[in-house]
Design a protein around this motif. Structure first.
Motif, PDB file in Angstrom:
ATOM      1  N   GLY A  57       0.801  -1.223   0.000  1.00  0.00           N
ATOM      2  CA  GLY A  57       0.000   0.000   0.000  1.00  0.00           C
ATOM      3  C   GLY A  57       0.827   1.263   0.000  1.00  0.00           C
ATOM      4  O   GLY A  57       0.378   2.307   0.473  1.00  0.00           O
ATOM      5  N   GLY A  58       2.043   1.185  -0.533  1.00  0.00           N
ATOM      6  CA  GLY A  58       2.906   2.361  -0.588  1.00  0.00           C
ATOM      7  C   GLY A  58       3.860   2.493   0.582  1.00  0.00           C
ATOM      8  O   GLY A  58       4.736   3.361   0.567  1.00  0.00           O
ATOM      9  N   ASP A  59       3.710   1.644   1.601  1.00  0.00           N
ATOM     10  CA  ASP A  59       4.631   1.702   2.743  1.00  0.00           C
ATOM     11  C   ASP A  59       6.022   1.257   2.319  1.00  0.00           C
ATOM     12  O   ASP A  59       6.186   0.361   1.480  1.00  0.00           O
ATOM     13  N   LEU A  60       7.022   1.866   2.924  1.00  0.00           N
ATOM     14  CA  LEU A  60       8.407   1.487   2.675  1.00  0.00           C
ATOM     15  C   LEU A  60       8.795   0.392   3.653  1.00  0.00           C
ATOM     16  O   LEU A  60       8.814   0.598   4.866  1.00  0.00           O
ATOM     17  N   GLY A  61       9.083  -0.786   3.118  1.00  0.00           N
ATOM     18  CA  GLY A  61       9.419  -1.924   3.959  1.00  0.00           C
ATOM     19  C   GLY A  61      10.751  -2.531   3.576  1.00  0.00           C
ATOM     20  O   GLY A  61      11.144  -2.522   2.404  1.00  0.00           O
TER      21      GLY A  61
END
Length: 234
Positions: free
Chosen positions: A93-97
């Motif tokens: 969902g666009g999170d930086l992981g």
């Protein structure tokens, strides 16, 4: 003369097309082969502060993401780790992981993810190397919640906790989900999800367990509700 001009125009057109298709935008999703433990990266303690210093003024949001990921390379992350972080943006969902752990099971494998920019639930889990290539285990839309909500267990819990709902699991990065190869060749992973009464800091109402099911070839077949654990003793 016209033939020569036509041939020249076709040559220029083909070169332009080649140049366009050969370029990969910085923010694009890279194509990866088999995802392995080479994508694991343990962030240095100084990384987050340095990344914020370098990137906080980058706008719009895609520019911040590109800047943050570029800082990974500068901090020593392997190319496979950087490529995985780029690839993860869409399913997360666009999170930086950042991949912080890898467990080879086959044909579907499991990876722990650290989300350093989140306020809550900084750890998650994804299934990789199946179809789709990456499946976010914290995507609650994929859970068989309809069956759960019809179960007597859930109805009894809801009587006690009226706002109860399934929340993403805050994975500890050390406990891998149980996996089982079934007699028909399918593969299942069992994961628990906290049941919380309305807000992240609200009362805990136990856990709901779901199986994530895959074909013998690794195709995602959906999830199935397996049951619930009781709420903690007050």
């Amino acid at each position: 003369m016209k033939s020569a001009l036509l041939a020249f125009a076709l040559l220029v057109s083909s070169l332009v097309t080649f140049a366009q298709t050969s370029q990969t935008p910085l923010s694009g999703t890279p194509v990866m082969g088999q995802i392995t433990a080479t994508s694991v990266w343990q962030m240095p303690s100084t990384f987050l502060g340095a990344a914020h210093k370098a990137c906080d003024n980058a706008t719009p949001p895609p520019a911040f993401a590109d800047c943050f990921i570029n800082q990974m390379s500068k901090a020593g992350a392997a190319p496979a780790a950087v490529a995985f972080t780029r690839m993860l943006q869409k399913p997360s969902g666009g999170d930086l992981g950042i991949m912080s752990g890898f467990n080879s099971v086959g044909p579907v494998d499991v990876a722990f993810i650290t989300y350093p920019l989140r306020a809550n639930t900084n750890y998650g889990l994804v299934f990789v190397n199946g179809t789709p290539k990456i499946i976010n285990a914290e995507d609650l839309k994929l859970l068989d919640q309809a069956t759960m909500q019809q179960s007597p267990q859930f109805q009894n819990t809801k009587n006690q906790f009226p706002q109860v709902a399934v929340w993403p699991g805050d994975r500890d990065g050390t406990t891998w989900p149980n996996s089982s190869k079934n007699p028909d060749g399918t593969l299942s992973f069992t994961l628990g999800y906290p049941l919380i009464n309305g807000c992240h800091a609200c009362a805990r109402a136990g856990f709901a367990e779901f199986n994530w099911n895959f074909s013998p070839q690794g195709k995602f077949l959906g999830t199935s509700f397996m049951g619930m654990t009781p709420p903690p003793v007050q």
